[in-house]
Structures are given as structure tokens and as C-alpha cells.
Write a protein that holds these residues in place. Structure first.
Motif, PDB file in Angstrom:
ATOM      1  N   SER A  35       0.843  -1.198   0.000  1.00 42.12           N
ATOM      2  CA  SER A  35       0.000   0.000   0.000  1.00 42.12           C
ATOM      3  C   SER A  35       0.877   1.246   0.000  1.00 42.12           C
ATOM      4  O   SER A  35       1.501   1.582   1.016  1.00 42.12           O
ATOM      5  CB  SER A  35      -0.916  -0.004   1.232  1.00 42.12           C
ATOM      6  N   ALA A  36       0.925   1.931  -1.131  1.00 41.41           N
ATOM      7  CA  ALA A  36       1.706   3.164  -1.223  1.00 41.41           C
ATOM      8  C   ALA A  36       1.132   4.248  -0.316  1.00 41.41           C
ATOM      9  O   ALA A  36       1.876   5.041   0.268  1.00 41.41           O
ATOM     10  CB  ALA A  36       1.745   3.644  -2.668  1.00 41.41           C
ATOM     11  N   ALA A  37      -0.198   4.291  -0.183  1.00 45.94           N
ATOM     12  CA  ALA A  37      -0.825   5.307   0.664  1.00 45.94           C
ATOM     13  C   ALA A  37      -0.406   5.143   2.125  1.00 45.94           C
ATOM     14  O   ALA A  37      -0.137   6.127   2.823  1.00 45.94           O
ATOM     15  CB  ALA A  37      -2.347   5.215   0.535  1.00 45.94           C
ATOM     16  N   THR A  38      -0.336   3.898   2.586  1.00 44.01           N
ATOM     17  CA  THR A  38       0.083   3.650   3.971  1.00 44.01           C
ATOM     18  C   THR A  38       1.528   4.070   4.182  1.00 44.01           C
ATOM     19  O   THR A  38       1.880   4.652   5.217  1.00 44.01           O
ATOM     20  CB  THR A  38      -0.090   2.166   4.318  1.00 44.01           C
ATOM     21  N   ILE A  39       2.381   3.784   3.211  1.00 45.47           N
ATOM     22  CA  ILE A  39       3.791   4.163   3.324  1.00 45.47           C
ATOM     23  C   ILE A  39       3.937   5.678   3.372  1.00 45.47           C
ATOM     24  O   ILE A  39       4.706   6.218   4.171  1.00 45.47           O
ATOM     25  CB  ILE A  39       4.585   3.570   2.149  1.00 45.47           C
ATOM     26  N   ILE A  40       3.192   6.383   2.532  1.00 45.52           N
ATOM     27  CA  ILE A  40       3.251   7.846   2.543  1.00 45.52           C
ATOM     28  C   ILE A  40       2.758   8.386   3.880  1.00 45.52           C
ATOM     29  O   ILE A  40       3.305   9.342   4.434  1.00 45.52           O
ATOM     30  CB  ILE A  40       2.420   8.421   1.381  1.00 45.52           C
ATOM     31  N   GLY A  41       1.709   7.759   4.436  1.00 46.05           N
ATOM     32  CA  GLY A  41       1.227   8.168   5.750  1.00 46.05           C
ATOM     33  C   GLY A  41       2.295   8.014   6.816  1.00 46.05           C
ATOM     34  O   GLY A  41       2.419   8.855   7.720  1.00 46.05           O
ATOM     35  N   ALA A  42       3.090   6.953   6.718  1.00 42.86           N
ATOM     36  CA  ALA A  42       4.168   6.748   7.685  1.00 42.86           C
ATOM     37  C   ALA A  42       5.210   7.844   7.581  1.00 42.86           C
ATOM     38  O   ALA A  42       5.828   8.243   8.583  1.00 42.86           O
ATOM     39  CB  ALA A  42       4.806   5.383   7.458  1.00 42.86           C
ATOM     40  N   MET A  43       5.424   8.369   6.379  1.00 46.37           N
ATOM     41  CA  MET A  43       6.449   9.390   6.180  1.00 46.37           C
ATOM     42  C   MET A  43       6.091  10.710   6.848  1.00 46.37           C
ATOM     43  O   MET A  43       6.972  11.504   7.180  1.00 46.37           O
ATOM     44  CB  MET A  43       6.691   9.609   4.689  1.00 46.37           C
ATOM     45  N   VAL A  44       4.812  10.963   7.018  1.00 49.97           N
ATOM     46  CA  VAL A  44       4.391  12.187   7.708  1.00 49.97           C
ATOM     47  C   VAL A  44       4.858  12.158   9.161  1.00 49.97           C
ATOM     48  O   VAL A  44       5.157  13.194   9.764  1.00 49.97           O
ATOM     49  CB  VAL A  44       2.863  12.338   7.625  1.00 49.97           C
ATOM     50  N   VAL A  45       4.951  10.956   9.720  1.00 52.51           N
ATOM     51  CA  VAL A  45       5.334  10.797  11.125  1.00 52.51           C
ATOM     52  C   VAL A  45       6.848  10.845  11.300  1.00 52.51           C
ATOM     53  O   VAL A  45       7.352  11.307  12.312  1.00 52.51           O
ATOM     54  CB  VAL A  45       4.774   9.461  11.673  1.00 52.51           C
ATOM     55  N   ALA A  46       7.592  10.374  10.299  1.00 48.47           N
ATOM     56  CA  ALA A  46       9.047  10.236  10.433  1.00 48.47           C
ATOM     57  C   ALA A  46       9.724  11.592  10.661  1.00 48.47           C
ATOM     58  O   ALA A  46       9.474  12.538   9.916  1.00 48.47           O
ATOM     59  CB  ALA A  46       9.616   9.563   9.191  1.00 48.47           C
ATOM     60  N   PRO A  47      10.616  11.707  11.661  1.00 48.82           N
ATOM     61  CA  PRO A  47      11.245  12.991  12.009  1.00 48.82           C
ATOM     62  C   PRO A  47      12.670  13.142  11.493  1.00 48.82           C
ATOM     63  O   PRO A  47      13.519  13.726  12.171  1.00 48.82           O
ATOM     64  CB  PRO A  47      11.234  12.930  13.535  1.00 48.82           C
ATOM     65  N   LEU A  48      12.964  12.626  10.309  1.00 49.03           N
ATOM     66  CA  LEU A  48      14.354  12.581   9.846  1.00 49.03           C
ATOM     67  C   LEU A  48      14.841  13.869   9.206  1.00 49.03           C
ATOM     68  O   LEU A  48      16.046  14.045   9.004  1.00 49.03           O
ATOM     69  CB  LEU A  48      14.525  11.423   8.856  1.00 49.03           C
ATOM     70  N   MET A  49      13.943  14.771   8.871  1.00 50.90           N
ATOM     71  CA  MET A  49      14.393  16.008   8.234  1.00 50.90           C
ATOM     72  C   MET A  49      15.225  16.855   9.205  1.00 50.90           C
ATOM     73  O   MET A  49      16.254  17.431   8.818  1.00 50.90           O
ATOM     74  CB  MET A  49      13.187  16.811   7.755  1.00 50.90           C
ATOM     75  N   GLY A  50      14.799  16.916  10.463  1.00 51.74           N
ATOM     76  CA  GLY A  50      15.491  17.744  11.441  1.00 51.74           C
ATOM     77  C   GLY A  50      16.963  17.406  11.604  1.00 51.74           C
ATOM     78  O   GLY A  50      17.833  18.279  11.465  1.00 51.74           O
ATOM     79  N   PRO A  51      17.308  16.132  11.897  1.00 49.68           N
ATOM     80  CA  PRO A  51      18.731  15.792  12.046  1.00 49.68           C
ATOM     81  C   PRO A  51      19.545  16.028  10.781  1.00 49.68           C
ATOM     82  O   PRO A  51      20.705  16.442  10.853  1.00 49.68           O
ATOM     83  CB  PRO A  51      18.688  14.302  12.407  1.00 49.68           C
ATOM     84  N   ALA A  52      18.960  15.756   9.609  1.00 46.09           N
ATOM     85  CA  ALA A  52      19.692  15.960   8.356  1.00 46.09           C
ATOM     86  C   ALA A  52      20.033  17.432   8.161  1.00 46.09           C
ATOM     87  O   ALA A  52      21.159  17.786   7.763  1.00 46.09           O
ATOM     88  CB  ALA A  52      18.874  15.437   7.180  1.00 46.09           C
ATOM     89  N   ILE A  53      19.071  18.304   8.435  1.00 42.59           N
ATOM     90  CA  ILE A  53      19.312  19.744   8.268  1.00 42.59           C
ATOM     91  C   ILE A  53      20.234  20.278   9.350  1.00 42.59           C
ATOM     92  O   ILE A  53      21.156  21.062   9.083  1.00 42.59           O
ATOM     93  CB  ILE A  53      17.969  20.497   8.269  1.00 42.59           C
TER      94      ILE A  53
END
Length: 454
Positions: free
Chosen positions: A132-150
């Protein structure tokens, strides 16, 4: 537009206000009575791209770098000199002080970070198994990986070792935690009835997509890193951009964990390579963009040291990407070769049947079982041909071998051909009543295909 409030140290009021006048800035001055080492507070508006320039000018005029300074976003400012300032500072880039503050806000507390990592990985793993691509995209909204990368890139550019170290540490440990979570979840699900006992996760499209990384995956990561940096520099859409960064990292990490859980080490390794390449590409693009944008250390005199540090980090990351790109290049090349082979075989077989033009005989399907991994280990392509023939027509017994020889000569490589035959009945163009005892399917006759032998 930004509204800046600065405390003026004792004895520097005249030089500070003179600097603001020379910059063409309207300001308001208030006496300061709360702290003995400051004599006044000045407040003035300035475009976002001019904050850093004006603050540097005030520092030269006597405002200490550790002085009380507040930068506030404003919606509307009415000032006679504002149009001239906007023309002078037309860009949208924020100041290094704002960049530093935003980078600090993006990296959450450790407990919050790992809680969201675990939750996003659980959701992503579920989406992978459900295809399910929709479920995977929903999981990405939760993931907090942008902060550490920036924050890792911002810390490097602004010479904040602690911010850089924490950003890198959160990225590495977070992705390791995601892989472990995927492995544990995959193992637990195998002990239940929620998934079939003989499930081959390699046949799931969403999983297969993460086990055949090519150069297109690298472009996704580079674009995500650039988008994340731009969103922070210009203060727009950071949440949605964070989804793009997470898409490049969490699903392949969960896929690697599933590979470990199912004992498919090839899947685990391929997905792990994709995770590492994407991680390096995101950090490289963010670091380069912040450098090109002209951000400098918060403390004066450290620019040369930061330039050397940025150069060394860029070289190390670029070397890492180049080494891992060997795997990406191999997958890209083998994927192109296998797909080209399949298309060539299909065209060749269709042409043979068109030229033969035997009444009642039709080519039902042509498929080629040949994956990039098969090509790398030297396996032969397997060509599967399904032919429909009338009941009264005998199939040639040596047809598979004849086609094998012909395709081998045409393609310049050995192949294995399997031919299957089905009894084919083709409906007439004019509708008629069904024979006695046959059901009327959907209001008329249909073509019936009966398997015979393969």
C-alpha cells in the motif's frame, strides 16, 4: 518582513543609531532601565535577507554578539523607507541567526525522535507488506528525519560542533533503529496468521522497488536534500518536504529489516545500500546548498576553518556516494539489459506469428524470467511462450527447441524456452443463442481458453 529588537550597550547608542541611519532604516528607541550594562533598546523593520547584513553592521558599531536580540516575523510594516530597503535586499534568504534557531527547533528531544522513528517504521512496514503506497506515505508524515539531516549541515556551516555531532548521531542511530524495528516486526508477524507462512516478500512490488536501487534513487535523495534546505532557508513547506526526505530513508530501512527477518540477506543488503546512499546524498545536497547560499559562522574569524571543514566533509561524502554508486550503476545497467531483452523477445515472437499467419493459432503471451540478479550470476534467461491452438491441430513436438535455437542466434546468448499450449475458442462476431444446457454468461458468448499441456 522581520522586526528586530536590540539592546544597545552603554556608550554605543550614538554609533548604533548612526549606523541605522546610514543603512536607511526607520527605528524607534526606548530607554532601558532593567539592566545596568545597556542604556537603550532599538526596534526596526528589515527584509529577511537584510537581517544578517544589518546585524553585522550593528556588531561593528558596538553591539555585542551576545547582546539581547529578538528577530520577529511581521505581516505588515508601514514605513517611508521600506521600499528602498526591499529593493536593496530583494532575496528571501533568512539570516544565519534564524537558520541556527530553526535548525535547533527541527531536531526534537531524543525520546520524541525515537518514538516517532519506531511508529513511522511500524506503519511503513505494514504498508510494505500490504503493498500500500498510501500507507507508506502516511508513515512518512510521522518520520522525524528532516530535522537531524538539516541540523547536521547547519552545524557544519555555522561551526557548531555539538549541533553537527547530534544531527549525525540521530540520523545513524535512527536508521539503525528503523532497520531493527522492521526486523523485529517481520519476525513477530511470521509467528502469527496475519501473513501467509510461505510469503516471499520479494514478490511484493513495494518491497521489490526498494531492493533494486538505481541512479534514479540518487536523484530522489539529492532533490529531497535540496528541497529541505530551501524550505528552511525560505520558511515554507518544511513539513511536506520532510515527507520527501523520509520517503528516501524509512521504507528502504524497513525493507532491510524485513529482509533480515525473512532470512533474505540479498534483500537486506540491497535495501541497506539504498538507505546509505540516500542518507549521504541528502546530507551532501543540504551542505552544498547552505554553503552556496553564503551562510557563515556565528562567530567572526572562523570562516577559513569552516571552509576547510566543509570541503573535507564534501569530499568524504562524495567518495562514499561514488563507491556505493558502483552498486547503483550495476543495478541500473542490468535492469536496462534485462528489460531490453524481454522487449526484444516479445517483438521477435510477435513478428514470427504475424509472418506465419496460421489460421486458428494465436500468441497468447510471452514473458521472460530474467532478473538483474540472474544476469549478475550468469543465469540464462527463461522465455515462456503460451500459444493458443484449435483442438484439431497438433502442436509440433520440437517447437521449444527450434525457438531456443533461433532466439539464441538472434540475441547472441543462450536462452531456455518453455512453450505451453492451450485450446483456444474464439467467439463469432454476431451474437447467437447459447447451446442447450450452457449458461448465458453476461448476455452472450465469450472466448473460452482451456489449458492442455505445457
Amino acid at each position: 518582513m522581520r522586526l528586530i529588537q536590540v539592546l544597545i550597550p552603554e556608550g554605543t547608542r550614538e554609533t548604533v543609531l548612526e549606523a541605522l541611519d546610514e543603512e536607511g532604516i526607520d527605528y524607534a528607541v526606548f530607554d532601558e532601565v532593567g539592566r545596568g550594562d545597556f542604556e537603550a533598546m532599538v526596534q526596526f523593520p528589515v527584509p529577511p535577507s537584510g537581517v544578517e547584513t544589518v546585524m553585522d553592521r550593528l556588531t561593528d558599531a558596538g553591539v555585542r554578539e551576545d547582546a539581547y536580540t529578538v528577530v520577529l516575523p511581521t505581516e505588515t510594516v508601514v514605513s517611508q523607507r521600506l521600499s528602498a530597503l526591499v529593493e536593496r535586499f530583494p532575496g528571501l534568504r533568512i539570516s544565519r541567526e534564524e537558520l541556527y534557531a530553526r535548525a535547533q527547533d527541527l531536531a526534537p528531544a531524543n525520546s520524541t525522535f525515537f518514538a516517532f522513528i519506531l511508529l513511522s517504521t511500524i506503519i511503513a512496514t505494514t504498508g510494505l507488506l500490504l503493498d500500500s503506497a498510501a500507507t507508506i506515505i502516511g508513515a512518512m508524515v510521522v518520520a522525524p528525519l528532516m530535522g537531524p539531516a538539516i541540523s547536521a549541515s547547519v552545524g557544519t556551516i555555522l561551526d557548531d560542533v555539538n549541533m553537527t555531532r547530534r544531527g549525525v548521531l540521530l540520523q545513524v542511530t535512527g536508521l539503525l533503529a528503523a532497520i531493527l524495528t522492521g526486523a523485529v516486526m517481520g519476525w513477530l508477524l511470521q509467528q502469527t496468521i496475519l501473513i501467509p507462512p510461505e510469503l516471499d516478500i520479494r514478490t511484493i512490488p513495494q518491497v521489490a522497488e526498494r531492493t533494486s536501487p538505481n541512479f534514479l534513487s540518487l536523484f530522489l535523495a539529492l532533490g529531497s536534500g535540496i528541497a529541505g534546505s530551501l524550505s528552511i532557508m525560505r520558511g515554507s513547506g518544511s513539513t511536506l518536504v520532510g515527507v520527501a526526505i523520509a520517503v528516501a530513508l524509512i521504507p528502504p530501512a524497513a525493507t532491510s529489516g524485513l529482509g533480515i527477518a525473512f532470512g533474505l540477506w540479498g534483500v537486506a543488503l540491497a535495501a541497506a545500500v539504498l538507505v546509505l546512499v540516500n542518507l549521504l546524498a541528502i546530507n551532501l545536497s543540504a551542505l552544498l546548498l547552505f554553503w552556496v547560499a553564503g551562510f557563515k559562522p556565528l562567530e567572526a574569524g572562523k570562516f577559513e576553518g569552516v571552509r576547510a571543514s566543509v570541503f573535507s566533509r564534501v569530499v568524504v561524502i562524495a567518495i562514499g556516494i561514488a563507491v556505493l554508486s558502483i552498486a547503483l550503476g550495476a543495478v541500473t545497467w542490468t535492469t536496462f539489459q534485462t528489460q531490453s531483452l524481454e522487449r526484444q523477445v516479445q517483438v521477435d515472437m510477435e513478428q514470427r506469428f504475424a509472418e506465419a499467419d496460421i489460421e486458428g493459432v494465436e500468441l497468447v503471451s510471452v514473458t521472460v524470467d530474467y532478473e538483474p540478479a540472474d544476469m549478475l550470476v550468469g543465469e540464462q534467461p527463461q522465455v515462456n511462450v503460451l500459444v493458443g491452438i484449435p483442438r484439431d491441430l497438433d502442436a509440433p513436438p520440437d517447437l521449444a527447441q527450434r525457438w531456443d535455437d533461433e532466439l539464441t542466434e538472434t540475441l547472441g546468448r543462450d536462452v531456455v524456452v518453455r512453450v505451453g499450449f492451450v485450446e483456444a475458442q474464439v467467439s463469432e462476431s454476431e451474437p447467437r443463442d447459447p447451446p442447450l444446457g450452457w449458461p448465458n454468461l453476461a448476455g452472450g458468448d465469450r472466448a473460452h481458453v482451456h489449458p492442455t499441456a505445457a
